[in-house]
Design a protein around this motif. Structure first.
Motif, PDB file in Angstrom:
ATOM      1  N   THR A 153       0.821  -1.215   0.000  1.00  0.00           N
ATOM      2  CA  THR A 153       0.000   0.000   0.000  1.00  0.00           C
ATOM      3  C   THR A 153       0.852   1.262   0.000  1.00  0.00           C
ATOM      4  O   THR A 153       0.367   2.318  -0.378  1.00  0.00           O
TER       5      THR A 153
ATOM      6  N   LEU B  23      -1.988   8.112  -4.016  1.00  0.00           N
ATOM      7  CA  LEU B  23      -2.616   8.669  -2.823  1.00  0.00           C
ATOM      8  C   LEU B  23      -4.118   8.372  -2.773  1.00  0.00           C
ATOM      9  O   LEU B  23      -4.652   8.007  -1.722  1.00  0.00           O
ATOM     10  N   CYS B  24      -4.799   8.487  -3.899  1.00  0.00           N
ATOM     11  CA  CYS B  24      -6.246   8.255  -3.896  1.00  0.00           C
ATOM     12  C   CYS B  24      -6.574   6.809  -3.530  1.00  0.00           C
ATOM     13  O   CYS B  24      -7.485   6.541  -2.741  1.00  0.00           O
TER      14      CYS B  24
ATOM     15  N   ARG C  57      -4.597   4.782  -1.829  1.00  0.00           N
ATOM     16  CA  ARG C  57      -4.164   4.583  -0.454  1.00  0.00           C
ATOM     17  C   ARG C  57      -5.252   5.046   0.512  1.00  0.00           C
ATOM     18  O   ARG C  57      -5.550   4.379   1.498  1.00  0.00           O
ATOM     19  N   GLN C  58      -5.885   6.174   0.185  1.00  0.00           N
ATOM     20  CA  GLN C  58      -6.964   6.688   1.028  1.00  0.00           C
ATOM     21  C   GLN C  58      -8.178   5.759   0.995  1.00  0.00           C
ATOM     22  O   GLN C  58      -8.791   5.502   2.023  1.00  0.00           O
ATOM     23  N   LEU C  59      -8.521   5.256  -0.180  1.00  0.00           N
ATOM     24  CA  LEU C  59      -9.642   4.326  -0.279  1.00  0.00           C
ATOM     25  C   LEU C  59      -9.372   3.054   0.512  1.00  0.00           C
ATOM     26  O   LEU C  59     -10.230   2.555   1.237  1.00  0.00           O
ATOM     27  N   TYR C  60      -8.171   2.525   0.390  1.00  0.00           N
ATOM     28  CA  TYR C  60      -7.820   1.295   1.090  1.00  0.00           C
ATOM     29  C   TYR C  60      -7.816   1.524   2.604  1.00  0.00           C
ATOM     30  O   TYR C  60      -8.308   0.695   3.363  1.00  0.00           O
ATOM     31  N   LYS C  61      -7.299   2.668   3.013  1.00  0.00           N
ATOM     32  CA  LYS C  61      -7.260   2.988   4.443  1.00  0.00           C
ATOM     33  C   LYS C  61      -8.690   3.116   4.990  1.00  0.00           C
ATOM     34  O   LYS C  61      -8.999   2.598   6.061  1.00  0.00           O
ATOM     35  N   ALA C  62      -9.563   3.772   4.241  1.00  0.00           N
ATOM     36  CA  ALA C  62     -10.959   3.916   4.668  1.00  0.00           C
ATOM     37  C   ALA C  62     -11.649   2.560   4.732  1.00  0.00           C
ATOM     38  O   ALA C  62     -12.427   2.286   5.656  1.00  0.00           O
TER      39      ALA C  62
END
Length: 102
Positions: free
Chosen positions: A70, A75-76, A78-83
């Motif tokens: 990851t 960045l986009c 990474r943010q989706l995966y983190k959410a």
């Protein structure tokens, strides 16, 4: 009017099928040893990729390996995966975007 067209179509199709059968019989006699067995077995063959599991898990991406990768996500993503990991929920568009990326 429809009956005339339909009858003409049936006649043409019947003649075409009869002609194809005759041509195949001639072909079958001429190529009996070479291509006929291949053509007759074509409907039984599967030419797609074989998905057989051989027991090794080297191709499977494990969770720790996924977490390590990851860092190289855009960045986009990474943010989706983190959410997804924290909330366990994404909108349909978010899930679809993450699926298409992965």
């Amino acid at each position: 009017m429809d009956a005339l067209v339909l009858n003409h179509f049936r006649t043409v199709m019947s003649e075409g099928v009869a002609n194809a059968i005759q041509m195949f019989k001639k072909f079958e006699d001429a190529e009996a040893n070479r291509l006929t067995p291949l053509l007759k077995s074509l409907h039984k063959r599967y030419e797609g990729k074989a998905y057989a599991f051989d027991g090794s898990e080297s191709d499977v991406l494990t969770i720790p390996a996924m977490e390590a990768t990851t860092e190289s996500f855009p960045l986009c993503m990474r943010q989706l995966y983190k959410a997804f990991k924290t909330k366990h929920h994404l909108t349909h568009a978010g899930r679809r975007a993450l699926q298409l990326y992965l």
